[in-house]
Design a protein around this motif. Structure first.
Motif, PDB file in Angstrom:
ATOM      1  N   UNK A 268       0.803  -1.223   0.000  1.00  0.00           N
ATOM      2  CA  UNK A 268       0.000   0.000   0.000  1.00  0.00           C
ATOM      3  C   UNK A 268       0.839   1.279   0.000  1.00  0.00           C
ATOM      4  N   UNK A 269       2.144   1.162   0.164  1.00  0.00           N
ATOM      5  CA  UNK A 269       2.991   2.347   0.199  1.00  0.00           C
ATOM      6  C   UNK A 269       2.811   3.182   1.447  1.00  0.00           C
ATOM      7  N   UNK A 270       2.374   2.557   2.535  1.00  0.00           N
ATOM      8  CA  UNK A 270       2.117   3.258   3.791  1.00  0.00           C
ATOM      9  C   UNK A 270       3.313   3.082   4.718  1.00  0.00           C
ATOM     10  N   UNK A 271       3.809   4.179   5.236  1.00  0.00           N
ATOM     11  CA  UNK A 271       4.894   4.117   6.224  1.00  0.00           C
ATOM     12  C   UNK A 271       4.290   3.945   7.613  1.00  0.00           C
ATOM     13  N   UNK A 272       4.965   3.140   8.416  1.00  0.00           N
ATOM     14  CA  UNK A 272       4.472   2.810   9.757  1.00  0.00           C
ATOM     15  C   UNK A 272       5.570   3.095  10.768  1.00  0.00           C
ATOM     16  N   UNK A 273       5.177   3.694  11.901  1.00  0.00           N
ATOM     17  CA  UNK A 273       6.161   3.938  12.954  1.00  0.00           C
ATOM     18  C   UNK A 273       5.493   3.814  14.318  1.00  0.00           C
ATOM     19  N   UNK A 274       6.333   3.574  15.312  1.00  0.00           N
ATOM     20  CA  UNK A 274       5.879   3.516  16.702  1.00  0.00           C
ATOM     21  C   UNK A 274       6.595   4.622  17.458  1.00  0.00           C
ATOM     22  N   UNK A 275       5.822   5.545  18.006  1.00  0.00           N
ATOM     23  CA  UNK A 275       6.398   6.668  18.738  1.00  0.00           C
ATOM     24  C   UNK A 275       5.752   6.750  20.113  1.00  0.00           C
ATOM     25  N   UNK A 276       6.564   6.606  21.144  1.00  0.00           N
ATOM     26  CA  UNK A 276       6.095   6.654  22.536  1.00  0.00           C
ATOM     27  C   UNK A 276       4.941   5.678  22.774  1.00  0.00           C
ATOM     28  N   UNK A 277       5.075   4.501  22.189  1.00  0.00           N
ATOM     29  CA  UNK A 277       4.083   3.459  22.395  1.00  0.00           C
ATOM     30  C   UNK A 277       2.832   3.601  21.554  1.00  0.00           C
ATOM     31  N   UNK A 284       0.606   7.655   1.466  1.00  0.00           N
ATOM     32  CA  UNK A 284       1.593   7.960   0.411  1.00  0.00           C
ATOM     33  C   UNK A 284       1.540   9.399  -0.089  1.00  0.00           C
ATOM     34  N   UNK A 285       0.376  10.040   0.002  1.00  0.00           N
ATOM     35  CA  UNK A 285       0.236  11.406  -0.511  1.00  0.00           C
ATOM     36  C   UNK A 285       0.320  12.465   0.583  1.00  0.00           C
ATOM     37  N   UNK A 286       0.730  12.075   1.778  1.00  0.00           N
ATOM     38  CA  UNK A 286       0.817  13.030   2.888  1.00  0.00           C
ATOM     39  C   UNK A 286       2.262  13.199   3.341  1.00  0.00           C
ATOM     40  N   UNK A 287       2.484  14.277   4.078  1.00  0.00           N
ATOM     41  CA  UNK A 287       3.797  14.529   4.664  1.00  0.00           C
ATOM     42  C   UNK A 287       3.787  14.331   6.177  1.00  0.00           C
ATOM     43  N   UNK A 288       2.596  14.220   6.753  1.00  0.00           N
ATOM     44  CA  UNK A 288       2.466  14.124   8.200  1.00  0.00           C
ATOM     45  C   UNK A 288       1.772  12.820   8.576  1.00  0.00           C
ATOM     46  N   UNK A 289       2.291  12.163   9.618  1.00  0.00           N
ATOM     47  CA  UNK A 289       1.725  10.900  10.069  1.00  0.00           C
ATOM     48  C   UNK A 289       0.351  11.122  10.714  1.00  0.00           C
ATOM     49  N   UNK A 290      -0.485  10.095  10.628  1.00  0.00           N
ATOM     50  CA  UNK A 290      -1.791  10.069  11.291  1.00  0.00           C
ATOM     51  C   UNK A 290      -1.738   8.988  12.362  1.00  0.00           C
ATOM     52  N   UNK A 291      -2.048   9.340  13.594  1.00  0.00           N
ATOM     53  CA  UNK A 291      -1.982   8.369  14.683  1.00  0.00           C
ATOM     54  C   UNK A 291      -3.164   7.408  14.604  1.00  0.00           C
ATOM     55  N   UNK A 292      -2.968   6.221  15.161  1.00  0.00           N
ATOM     56  CA  UNK A 292      -4.055   5.253  15.206  1.00  0.00           C
ATOM     57  C   UNK A 292      -5.238   5.752  16.000  1.00  0.00           C
ATOM     58  N   UNK A 293      -4.976   6.599  16.978  1.00  0.00           N
ATOM     59  CA  UNK A 293      -6.060   7.154  17.791  1.00  0.00           C
ATOM     60  C   UNK A 293      -7.019   7.979  16.947  1.00  0.00           C
ATOM     61  N   UNK A 294      -6.496   8.684  15.942  1.00  0.00           N
ATOM     62  CA  UNK A 294      -7.348   9.494  15.074  1.00  0.00           C
ATOM     63  C   UNK A 294      -8.129   8.654  14.074  1.00  0.00           C
ATOM     64  N   UNK A 295      -7.726   7.409  13.891  1.00  0.00           N
ATOM     65  CA  UNK A 295      -8.450   6.522  12.987  1.00  0.00           C
ATOM     66  C   UNK A 295      -9.530   5.732  13.713  1.00  0.00           C
ATOM     67  N   UNK A 296      -9.308   5.433  14.988  1.00  0.00           N
ATOM     68  CA  UNK A 296     -10.267   4.646  15.759  1.00  0.00           C
ATOM     69  C   UNK A 296      -9.546   3.651  16.643  1.00  0.00           C
ATOM     70  N   UNK A 297     -10.274   3.082  17.593  1.00  0.00           N
ATOM     71  CA  UNK A 297      -9.650   2.177  18.561  1.00  0.00           C
ATOM     72  C   UNK A 297      -9.153   0.887  17.917  1.00  0.00           C
TER      73      UNK A 297
END
Length: 540
Positions: A268-277, A284-297
């Protein structure tokens, strides 16, 4: 399912809220719909009432009050608060919910939770985008008009006095949501748990972006169909929708975080990272990460880890691994670890009001603690029912068993750490031994040993100390090679990591059971001194 939505407005034109409630607006552009003569079109059905004001002079009365107290004069001040209480469309047919009944519920809710404020209460029966769900708009002036009796949800003394502004905090919003749930349960209307995080968090901004995108896509597809071309896509998805779909598909098949990250990147071309747990994703078309919290539990760390564990267990059941006698390190680890998977709950100890100094000083805080205690007791009872503890003896026995397993695992972990320490010392002295072995050989073959020792005293001392230590460890036998020692260290490190994880799980499980038994004894009115967990006692 009734939901509560809050909007804070800095618009100084209070009349805009009146016009929105009484006249038709375009939900996409939020602009009024005009007739052929350029006049506003009234809504087909609405119910409008005012609290502490006339609904048709709400704007003038609010501005007069603001001028009286010299509040809400700056552009950056919040002038009004807009609450929307939206009911399930099924309530209309299944529970006989009408516009008049919803209006009365809205008035009751506003009088109870926003006392002293000028408020507009308006019920619409058409629903957003003609969905048919009845919803109530409550618009209040942020400035309080009258002194009122202080209520339990008011956190500050000034929250009940005239001339002070509406103070919405996180706890206050939780209280408002809880009151919506209680109201729906009392009226036997459909309701969901508003206090738990949403599985898919759809913000108002994303909702409208999805609608605009779908409308634009439908228009383009119609042109393509007219030209004889079959559209490839018929459903518009936002960037967050793309991330959700990709995460769901990837998480459904993987068992580890590494595989999950690999599939997201390659497929999918999606970058994944873990920051502070916290898990975060980059479209792919963004410059800023979206946290899982903003997507849903369902896109956060806890849920995904449990999903991967579930996938691993299912895979193991479908394809059990044959025992391999050659893989001694794997057998050693699995033999010393219990077959135990623990998912931590949010249970907490109930608070003893008699021992809580803050509750003794503040009646509002005491009521908040009582509400929290009731919630914790409900969770405790649900926990006992879910795990089948029929008697106090069963619960006590389970706690003692967990306590014993925790102690055993802690002993095993300490034993492994001791062995690892010994191996590290052997590696250290073996390296020291090998590094100075050539110097010692030169010393043995030298003719003037006294002079050679004086010149290489440090190297020879290190060599002899290392040789002495290694001989003591080997019992006078053959000294172990560096290769064997490093292999042994790898096994012990893997075992230590596994034991640490198992120990933390068992410790949390023991602590959770202790919380359950303590809450139950408090609930049953038994005198119970909190028993300090063994892992805490060992620190003191």
């Amino acid at each position: 399912m009734a939901i509560l939505k809050h909007i804070a407005s800095k618009n100084a034109d209070y009349g805009e809220a009146q016009r929105y409630l009484m006249f038709q607006y375009n939900e996409d552009t939020m602009k009024p719909i005009l007739d052929e003569n350029g006049r506003l079109i009234p809504r087909e059905e609405y119910y409008l009432d005012g609290i502490n004001c006339d609904p048709f002079t709400f704007d003038m009365e609010c501005m007069e009050l603001n001028a009286q107290y010299r509040k809400n004069q700056r552009f950056d001040e919040i002038k009004s608060h807009h609450y929307i209480l939206s009911f399930d469309p099924k309530d209309v047919t299944e529970n006989d919910l009408t516009g008049e009944r919803a209006q009365q519920l809205g008035l009751e809710y506003a009088r109870k939770n926003f006392p002293g404020h000028q408020a507009l209460v308006c019920t619409h029966t058409d629903g957003n985008n003609k969905s048919g769900n009845i919803h109530v708009h409550i618009v209040i002036n942020s400035l309080r008009k009258y002194d009122v009796e202080r209520q339990g949800f008011m956190e500050r003394p000034c929250d009940s006095r005239a001339g002070y502004k509406h103070h919405l905090t996180k706890d206050y919003l939780l209280y408002l949501k809880q009151d919506v749930m209680d109201l729906c349960h009392r009226e036997q209307l459909h309701q969901v748990d508003l206090l738990s995080p949403a599985e898919k968090k759809i913000t108002d901004r994303e909702y409208h972006a999805r609608r605009r995108g779908q409308k634009k896509m439908d228009s383009l597809n119609q042109k393509m169909i007219a030209d004889g071309v079959t559209p490839r896509k018929t459903k518009f998805e936002t960037q967050k929708d793309f991330l959700r779909n990709a995460i769901e598909e990837a998480a459904a098949s993987v068992r580890t975080q590494e595989d999950f990250q690999k599939i997201l990147a390659e497929k999918y071309g999606i970058s994944f990272k873990v920051s502070r747990g916290r898990f975060s994703y980059l479209h792919p078309d963004r410059q800023k990460f979206i946290t899982g919290r903003n997507l849903g539990s369902h896109y956060e760390k806890d849920y995904l880890l449990s999903q991967w564990e579930k996938n691993a267990r299912q895979e193991q059941l479908r394809h059990p691994d044959p025992e391999s006698p050659a893989d001694t390190s794997r057998n050693t680890i699995s033999d010393e670890l219990p077959d135990f998977v623990f998912i931590k709950s949010d249970l907490r100890l109930v608070v003893d009001l008699q021992l809580c100094a803050k509750a003794q000083q503040s009646a509002a805080y005491a009521r908040k603690v009582k509400l929290s205690n009731l919630q914790q007791m409900a969770k405790t009872v649900a926990y006992i029912q879910e795990y089948g503890y029929d008697t106090e003896e069963d619960l006590e026995s389970a706690w003692k068993e967990a306590k014993g397993q925790t102690a055993d695992m802690r002993k095993a972990l300490r034993s492994t750490e001791g062995k690892l320490k010994q191996v590290n010392e052997q590696i250290h002295y073996t390296g020291q031994y090998l590094a100075n072995k050539s110097v010692y050989r030169q010393f043995v073959s030298s003719r003037n040993k006294k002079k050679f020792r004086q010149e290489h005293q440090a190297e020879l001392a290190l060599y002899e100390a290392a040789r002495k230590f290694l001989k003591e460890q080997s019992g006078g036998g053959k000294l172990p090679s560096m290769k064997l020692l490093k292999a042994e260290k790898e096994k012990l490190v893997a075992l230590k990591n596994s034991q640490q994880e198992a120990y933390h799980n068992l410790r949390d499980y023991e602590k959770e059971l202790n919380t359950v038994r303590t809450n139950m004894e408090t609930f049953l009115g038994k005198s119970h001194g909190r028993q300090e967990p063994e892992w805490e006692a060992s620190r003191s």
